[in-house]
Design a protein around this motif. Sequence first.
Motif, PDB file in Angstrom:
ATOM      1  N   GLY A  82     -12.249 -24.541 -13.794  1.00 39.09           N
ATOM      2  CA  GLY A  82     -10.915 -24.041 -14.110  1.00 39.09           C
ATOM      3  C   GLY A  82      -9.869 -24.874 -13.409  1.00 39.09           C
ATOM      4  N   ASP A  83      -8.599 -24.504 -13.607  1.00 38.55           N
ATOM      5  CA  ASP A  83      -7.530 -25.275 -12.972  1.00 38.55           C
ATOM      6  C   ASP A  83      -6.536 -24.329 -12.298  1.00 38.55           C
ATOM      7  OD1 ASP A  83      -5.837 -24.280 -14.935  1.00 38.55           O
ATOM      8  OD2 ASP A  83      -6.056 -26.042 -16.222  1.00 38.55           O
ATOM      9  N   HIS A  84      -5.363 -24.857 -11.936  1.00 37.21           N
ATOM     10  CA  HIS A  84      -4.395 -24.043 -11.185  1.00 37.21           C
ATOM     11  C   HIS A  84      -3.749 -22.932 -12.025  1.00 37.21           C
ATOM     12  CE1 HIS A  84      -4.884 -26.767  -7.899  1.00 37.21           C
ATOM     13  NE2 HIS A  84      -4.412 -27.801  -8.565  1.00 37.21           N
ATOM     14  N   ASN A  85      -3.927 -22.982 -13.336  1.00 40.25           N
ATOM     15  CA  ASN A  85      -3.367 -21.928 -14.190  1.00 40.25           C
ATOM     16  C   ASN A  85      -4.389 -20.840 -14.516  1.00 40.25           C
ATOM     17  OD1 ASN A  85      -0.762 -23.087 -14.501  1.00 40.25           O
ATOM     18  ND2 ASN A  85      -1.606 -24.558 -15.970  1.00 40.25           N
ATOM     19  N   SER A  86      -5.657 -21.053 -14.123  1.00 44.10           N
ATOM     20  CA  SER A  86      -6.725 -20.154 -14.581  1.00 44.10           C
ATOM     21  C   SER A  86      -6.542 -18.714 -14.124  1.00 44.10           C
ATOM     22  CB  SER A  86      -8.088 -20.670 -14.095  1.00 44.10           C
ATOM     23  OG  SER A  86      -8.339 -21.944 -14.627  1.00 44.10           O
ATOM     24  N   SER A  87      -6.139 -18.502 -12.875  1.00 42.75           N
ATOM     25  CA  SER A  87      -6.044 -17.114 -12.399  1.00 42.75           C
ATOM     26  C   SER A  87      -4.976 -16.357 -13.182  1.00 42.75           C
ATOM     27  CB  SER A  87      -5.785 -17.053 -10.894  1.00 42.75           C
ATOM     28  OG  SER A  87      -4.732 -17.889 -10.510  1.00 42.75           O
ATOM     29  N   PHE A  88      -3.880 -17.012 -13.507  1.00 42.80           N
ATOM     30  CA  PHE A  88      -2.832 -16.374 -14.322  1.00 42.80           C
ATOM     31  C   PHE A  88      -3.370 -16.055 -15.716  1.00 42.80           C
ATOM     32  CE2 PHE A  88       0.633 -16.946 -17.456  1.00 42.80           C
ATOM     33  CZ  PHE A  88       1.421 -15.870 -17.094  1.00 42.80           C
ATOM     34  N   GLU A  89      -4.032 -17.043 -16.323  1.00 41.66           N
ATOM     35  CA  GLU A  89      -4.539 -16.846 -17.686  1.00 41.66           C
ATOM     36  C   GLU A  89      -5.557 -15.713 -17.742  1.00 41.66           C
ATOM     37  OE1 GLU A  89      -5.943 -20.736 -18.771  1.00 41.66           O
ATOM     38  OE2 GLU A  89      -3.891 -21.558 -18.777  1.00 41.66           O
ATOM     39  N   LEU A  90      -6.432 -15.640 -16.739  1.00 39.86           N
ATOM     40  CA  LEU A  90      -7.476 -14.608 -16.741  1.00 39.86           C
ATOM     41  C   LEU A  90      -6.928 -13.212 -16.479  1.00 39.86           C
ATOM     42  CD1 LEU A  90     -10.196 -16.642 -14.887  1.00 39.86           C
ATOM     43  CD2 LEU A  90     -10.547 -15.498 -17.079  1.00 39.86           C
ATOM     44  N   ALA A  91      -5.796 -13.113 -15.787  1.00 33.99           N
ATOM     45  CA  ALA A  91      -5.247 -11.791 -15.448  1.00 33.99           C
ATOM     46  C   ALA A  91      -4.307 -11.251 -16.521  1.00 33.99           C
ATOM     47  CB  ALA A  91      -4.511 -11.878 -14.111  1.00 33.99           C
ATOM     48  N   GLN A  92      -3.872 -12.119 -17.436  1.00 39.81           N
ATOM     49  CA  GLN A  92      -2.834 -11.747 -18.410  1.00 39.81           C
ATOM     50  C   GLN A  92      -3.193 -10.543 -19.274  1.00 39.81           C
ATOM     51  OE1 GLN A  92      -1.892 -15.544 -20.238  1.00 39.81           O
ATOM     52  NE2 GLN A  92       0.274 -15.057 -20.125  1.00 39.81           N
ATOM     53  N   LYS A  93      -4.419 -10.536 -19.822  1.00 40.81           N
ATOM     54  CA  LYS A  93      -4.840  -9.469 -20.737  1.00 40.81           C
ATOM     55  C   LYS A  93      -4.811  -8.114 -20.015  1.00 40.81           C
ATOM     56  CE  LYS A  93      -6.581  -8.080 -24.655  1.00 40.81           C
ATOM     57  NZ  LYS A  93      -7.929  -7.551 -24.740  1.00 40.81           N
ATOM     58  N   GLU A  94      -5.401  -8.089 -18.820  1.00 38.36           N
ATOM     59  CA  GLU A  94      -5.467  -6.848 -18.034  1.00 38.36           C
ATOM     60  C   GLU A  94      -4.054  -6.368 -17.667  1.00 38.36           C
ATOM     61  OE1 GLU A  94      -8.085  -5.198 -17.637  1.00 38.36           O
ATOM     62  OE2 GLU A  94      -7.837  -3.860 -15.921  1.00 38.36           O
ATOM     63  N   ALA A  95      -3.171  -7.325 -17.394  1.00 42.39           N
ATOM     64  CA  ALA A  95      -1.792  -6.953 -17.049  1.00 42.39           C
ATOM     65  C   ALA A  95      -1.109  -6.280 -18.239  1.00 42.39           C
ATOM     66  CB  ALA A  95      -1.016  -8.188 -16.609  1.00 42.39           C
ATOM     67  N   GLU A  96      -1.384  -6.787 -19.432  1.00 44.58           N
ATOM     68  CA  GLU A  96      -0.813  -6.184 -20.640  1.00 44.58           C
ATOM     69  C   GLU A  96      -1.318  -4.759 -20.808  1.00 44.58           C
ATOM     70  OE1 GLU A  96      -1.290  -8.126 -24.669  1.00 44.58           O
ATOM     71  OE2 GLU A  96      -0.531  -9.769 -23.431  1.00 44.58           O
ATOM     72  N   VAL A  97      -2.626  -4.591 -20.667  1.00 42.50           N
ATOM     73  CA  VAL A  97      -3.246  -3.261 -20.836  1.00 42.50           C
ATOM     74  C   VAL A  97      -2.699  -2.276 -19.809  1.00 42.50           C
ATOM     75  CG1 VAL A  97      -5.445  -2.003 -20.655  1.00 42.50           C
ATOM     76  CG2 VAL A  97      -5.362  -4.211 -21.836  1.00 42.50           C
ATOM     77  N   LYS A  98      -2.520  -2.729 -18.581  1.00 41.09           N
ATOM     78  CA  LYS A  98      -2.121  -1.834 -17.487  1.00 41.09           C
ATOM     79  C   LYS A  98      -0.595  -1.760 -17.312  1.00 41.09           C
ATOM     80  CE  LYS A  98      -6.167  -0.461 -15.873  1.00 41.09           C
ATOM     81  NZ  LYS A  98      -7.192  -1.296 -15.353  1.00 41.09           N
ATOM     82  N   ASN A  99       0.141  -2.463 -18.150  1.00 44.30           N
ATOM     83  CA  ASN A  99       1.609  -2.450 -18.073  1.00 44.30           C
ATOM     84  C   ASN A  99       2.120  -2.934 -16.705  1.00 44.30           C
ATOM     85  OD1 ASN A  99       4.193  -2.059 -19.066  1.00 44.30           O
ATOM     86  ND2 ASN A  99       4.280   0.085 -18.421  1.00 44.30           N
ATOM     87  N   ILE A 100       1.463  -3.985 -16.223  1.00 41.49           N
ATOM     88  CA  ILE A 100       1.905  -4.633 -14.981  1.00 41.49           C
ATOM     89  C   ILE A 100       2.589  -5.948 -15.373  1.00 41.49           C
ATOM     90  CG2 ILE A 100       1.099  -5.802 -12.862  1.00 41.49           C
ATOM     91  CD1 ILE A 100       0.727  -2.810 -12.585  1.00 41.49           C
ATOM     92  N   ILE A 101       3.762  -6.197 -14.837  1.00 45.74           N
ATOM     93  CA  ILE A 101       4.439  -7.476 -15.099  1.00 45.74           C
ATOM     94  C   ILE A 101       3.779  -8.536 -14.219  1.00 45.74           C
ATOM     95  CG2 ILE A 101       6.619  -8.740 -14.913  1.00 45.74           C
ATOM     96  CD1 ILE A 101       8.058  -6.027 -15.406  1.00 45.74           C
ATOM     97  N   LEU A 102       3.216  -9.549 -14.874  1.00 44.04           N
ATOM     98  CA  LEU A 102       2.489 -10.603 -14.154  1.00 44.04           C
ATOM     99  C   LEU A 102       3.332 -11.876 -14.127  1.00 44.04           C
ATOM    100  CD1 LEU A 102      -0.270 -11.541 -12.891  1.00 44.04           C
ATOM    101  CD2 LEU A 102      -0.911 -12.246 -15.202  1.00 44.04           C
ATOM    102  N   ILE A 103       3.608 -12.364 -12.920  1.00 45.17           N
ATOM    103  CA  ILE A 103       4.423 -13.577 -12.763  1.00 45.17           C
ATOM    104  C   ILE A 103       3.506 -14.776 -12.560  1.00 45.17           C
ATOM    105  CG2 ILE A 103       6.130 -14.713 -11.281  1.00 45.17           C
ATOM    106  CD1 ILE A 103       7.139 -11.922 -10.504  1.00 45.17           C
ATOM    107  N   HIS A 104       3.740 -15.833 -13.317  1.00 46.55           N
ATOM    108  CA  HIS A 104       2.971 -17.074 -13.164  1.00 46.55           C
ATOM    109  C   HIS A 104       3.457 -17.761 -11.871  1.00 46.55           C
ATOM    110  CE1 HIS A 104       1.201 -20.715 -15.571  1.00 46.55           C
ATOM    111  NE2 HIS A 104       0.633 -20.565 -14.377  1.00 46.55           N
ATOM    112  N   ALA A 105       2.534 -18.079 -10.967  1.00 50.83           N
ATOM    113  CA  ALA A 105       2.954 -18.560  -9.645  1.00 50.83           C
ATOM    114  C   ALA A 105       1.878 -19.432  -9.002  1.00 50.83           C
ATOM    115  CB  ALA A 105       3.262 -17.363  -8.747  1.00 50.83           C
ATOM    116  N   GLY A 106       2.226 -20.010  -7.851  1.00 47.04           N
ATOM    117  CA  GLY A 106       1.266 -20.793  -7.075  1.00 47.04           C
ATOM    118  C   GLY A 106       1.803 -20.990  -5.666  1.00 47.04           C
TER     119      GLY A 106
END
Length: 365
Positions: A99-123
Amino acid sequence: MKYSIVIFILVFCTLKINAQNLNNVQFPEMIRPQVRKEISIPDIPEYLTLKCDFHMHTVFSDGIVWPEVRVDEAWREGLDVIAITDHIENQPSKKFISGDHNSSFELAQKEAEVKNIILIHAGEITRSMPPGHLNALFITDANKLDVEGAEDALKEAKKQGAFIIWNHPGWKAQQPDTCLLMPMHEDFLRKGLINGIEVFNEKEYYPVTLDWCLKRKIAVIGTSDIHDITSMIYDLVNSHRPMTLVFAKSRTLESVKEAMFSNRTVAYFGNMLAGPEYLLNEIFKASVKIRSTGHSDEDKQDLFEVSNTSAIQYVIDFGSDDKLTLQPGASVIIPSNNMLRGEIKIVNLLTGTNQCLHTKFSFQN
Ligand SMILES: [Zn+2]
Ligand SMILES: [Zn+2]
């Protein structure tokens, strides 16, 4: 006699099992209910109060959890917004995980949508001091931050529209003696490459940095910087993880960003809140109401009810050693006296390195 009891138990158990499916017997009562613990902090006039944690790690840097777990923890702990800030320069598990530096954001996105959590792309841009560690929030491509110079990385983040936080300025591994605002930090502040400072990180408060933020009009930030599982580190039953309260026009990513660039933030850690005076005053006014409730013939005094509808415990100092600790979600009845009308100090609401909120009760009819 004993023999007949054994026979009875055997027959009873056989009957019970026969009534069920012998291939699959379910025990749903063993599963922990999926419950979100709401943290009741009132909105203030014009703004929603959002509970945010802008600093955490996963296996994609030196954390021990998969990215989706961070979202699930945030939901259970009553948060609205998170930023996963894996180190750009430190990935001890790289040998096991691609994976790369964007992987953790990409993997968390779906769950954030389901749980109504605003997910900020960061590093997290990770350097020795100075400048130390800095989190870039609201970026679009973390891979582009993987460059040699710290300032180049920050400028790339800025090009992507980032809000940049100087992390743990008093972390002893980098600053063993004291918190220091070094010439490089001053330079980054002038260039707009630092937009907020962590006055609180994990379990550490850096009082001197609160004045730095308030005087320079940059955002006051409190974060967990969690690497483990939050319930392993924090007492989530009696307290909460450290967080930043953001006062946003709406519950959207854009509004969170606008509020942060406008410095409408307060750090919330343990039983303390630290931030701009006007915001702490609004939270207190929205949390605590006082009204006349009758007359005590015995004491020949009017009585007043003080109610706290929030999850925050307020320690109110009337001066001359008279203190009232107002528990979360509790009301008390106290006799009228001049102190109720005068200036009060809220000891646990910090408006500067060496000062707390001075305010007055607003009486209701
Ligand atoms: Zn760090
Ligand atoms: Zn970190």
